[in-house]
Scaffold this active site. Structure first.
Site, PDB file in Angstrom:
ATOM      1  N   LYS A  53       0.842  -1.207   0.000  1.00  0.00           N
ATOM      2  CA  LYS A  53       0.000   0.000   0.000  1.00  0.00           C
ATOM      3  C   LYS A  53       0.870   1.247   0.000  1.00  0.00           C
ATOM      4  CE  LYS A  53      -3.890  -2.421   1.958  1.00  0.00           C
ATOM      5  NZ  LYS A  53      -4.515  -3.030   3.108  1.00  0.00           N
ATOM      6  N   GLN A  97      -5.052  -2.083   9.266  1.00  0.00           N
ATOM      7  CA  GLN A  97      -4.845  -3.383   8.610  1.00  0.00           C
ATOM      8  C   GLN A  97      -5.371  -4.518   9.497  1.00  0.00           C
ATOM      9  OE1 GLN A  97      -3.431  -3.789   5.410  1.00  0.00           O
ATOM     10  NE2 GLN A  97      -4.264  -5.845   5.713  1.00  0.00           N
ATOM     11  N   ASP A 120     -11.339   2.181   3.606  1.00  0.00           N
ATOM     12  CA  ASP A 120     -11.602   0.751   3.408  1.00  0.00           C
ATOM     13  C   ASP A 120     -13.111   0.493   3.277  1.00  0.00           C
ATOM     14  OD1 ASP A 120      -9.571  -1.050   3.040  1.00  0.00           O
ATOM     15  OD2 ASP A 120      -9.133  -1.330   5.176  1.00  0.00           O
TER      16      ASP A 120
END
Ligand code: NAP
Length: 281
Positions: A53, A97, A120
């Site tokens: 990322k 994450q 997200d």
């Protein structure tokens, strides 16, 4: 033989679109979008995902910040960091994450992220907007799949779309996005009594179960579109999807390979969401 849907190429196109937007901001002397990524614990796969990322952010010209915690991080430490990032005007997107270390409630942590920075799209607020057909952020994997369908001019209006999997991050939002596009959607899961009955009548199959070899060529109809989300390891340790590629490719009209199909798109759509968060900011 099926047309191979090249997720790597489409993801590169998405990155170059985002990069040219960032270049314009930079030329105009404006602030550059910033993604903050929280990595808690020592999960090796998570470390790779976060590294990728950051690499993607660097490629398009975003600023990225990584906030690392050890395995023994507490929920309150994570919540404190999220509150600081929520309040920080220099941060556009926040991503935590997953999975988080044992003992930490993922829902509590994800719900602490400001929905305006929820790149997200895992916050219940984002999920609710998707369900109502007015999303602000789209979850990266389903959004990446929609972009692949668009790039290959695969029209889903009125088509029978069968999704295998009902997770909050793939199956359920995928169903919502396809419904919003006027597809007829069936969602299968482990309690589905006859999976092949559904896959055999599908115009589009989206396999997101995490089970290697779950869908074989004899389970699909001629000309079906096969989108393989699964990321599994075969007996030799090689990455593979949920669909038996060789037999499905014989009958499908389009198919995504694993690797090189949906995976690169998931990464690319995070960049789009960060750009969206910046523009809304
Ligand atoms: P998950 O949370 O484990 O959900 C899997 C879903 O598949 C569940 O709804 C489960 O049903 C269903 N399922 C499992 N085995 C099945 C079977 N034999 N028949 C029918 N349904 C079955 O997984 P996820 O997070 O959605 O991820 C799914 C797969 O996609 C994994 O391999 C993951 O690594 C991969 N993935 C890839 C990307 C990418 O970018 N390529 C992104 C995200 C995920 P129940 O609900 O009944 O248990």
């Amino acid at each position: 033989m099926a047309t191979i849907i090249d997720g790597k190429a489409v993801a590169a196109k998405v990155r170059s679109e985002v990069a040219s937007e960032v270049a314009k901001l930079s030329q105009a002397g404006k602030r550059i979008p910033c993604l903050a990524v929280i990595l808690a614990g020592d999960n090796k796969a998570s470390e790779v995902y976060v590294r990728n990322k950051k690499k993607d952010c660097a490629e398009v010209g975003f600023v990225s910040r990584e906030i690392d915690f050890d395995n023994d991080v507490t929920e309150s430490e994570l919540l404190k960091t999220i509150a600081e990032l929520n309040a920080d005007d220099g941060v556009d997107g926040i991503l935590c994450q997953l999975p988080l270390p044992k003992g930490i409630d993922e829902n509590t942590v994800l719900r602490a992220i400001d929905p305006c920075k929820d790149v997200d799209a895992f916050h219940p607020y984002s999920a609710g907007l998707i369900m109502q057909g007015q999303p602000e952020f789209l979850p990266c994997t389903p959004a990446g799949i929609m972009r692949l369908l668009d790039e290959y001019a695969i029209d889903v209006i009125g088509k029978e779309c069968v999704i295998i999997g009902r997770s909050n991050i793939v199956g359920k939002p995928m169903a919502q996005l396809l419904i919003a596009r006027s597809a007829t959607v069936t969602v299968c899961h482990t309690k589905t009594s006859d999976l092949a009955f559904h896959t055999k009548r599908a115009d589009v199959i989206i396999a997101a179960a995490g089970k290697a070899g779950l869908v074989s060529g004899d389970m699909i109809k001629d000309g079906a579109v096969v989108i393989d989300v699964g990321m599994n390891r075969d007996a030799n340790g090689a990455l593979c999807g949920d669909c038996d590629y060789e037999s499905c490719a014989q009958k499908a009209s389009f198919i995504t390979p694993v690797p090189g199909g949906v995976g690169p798109m998931t990464r690319a759509m995070l960049l789009i969401n960060t750009m969206t968060a910046y523009n809304k900011h």
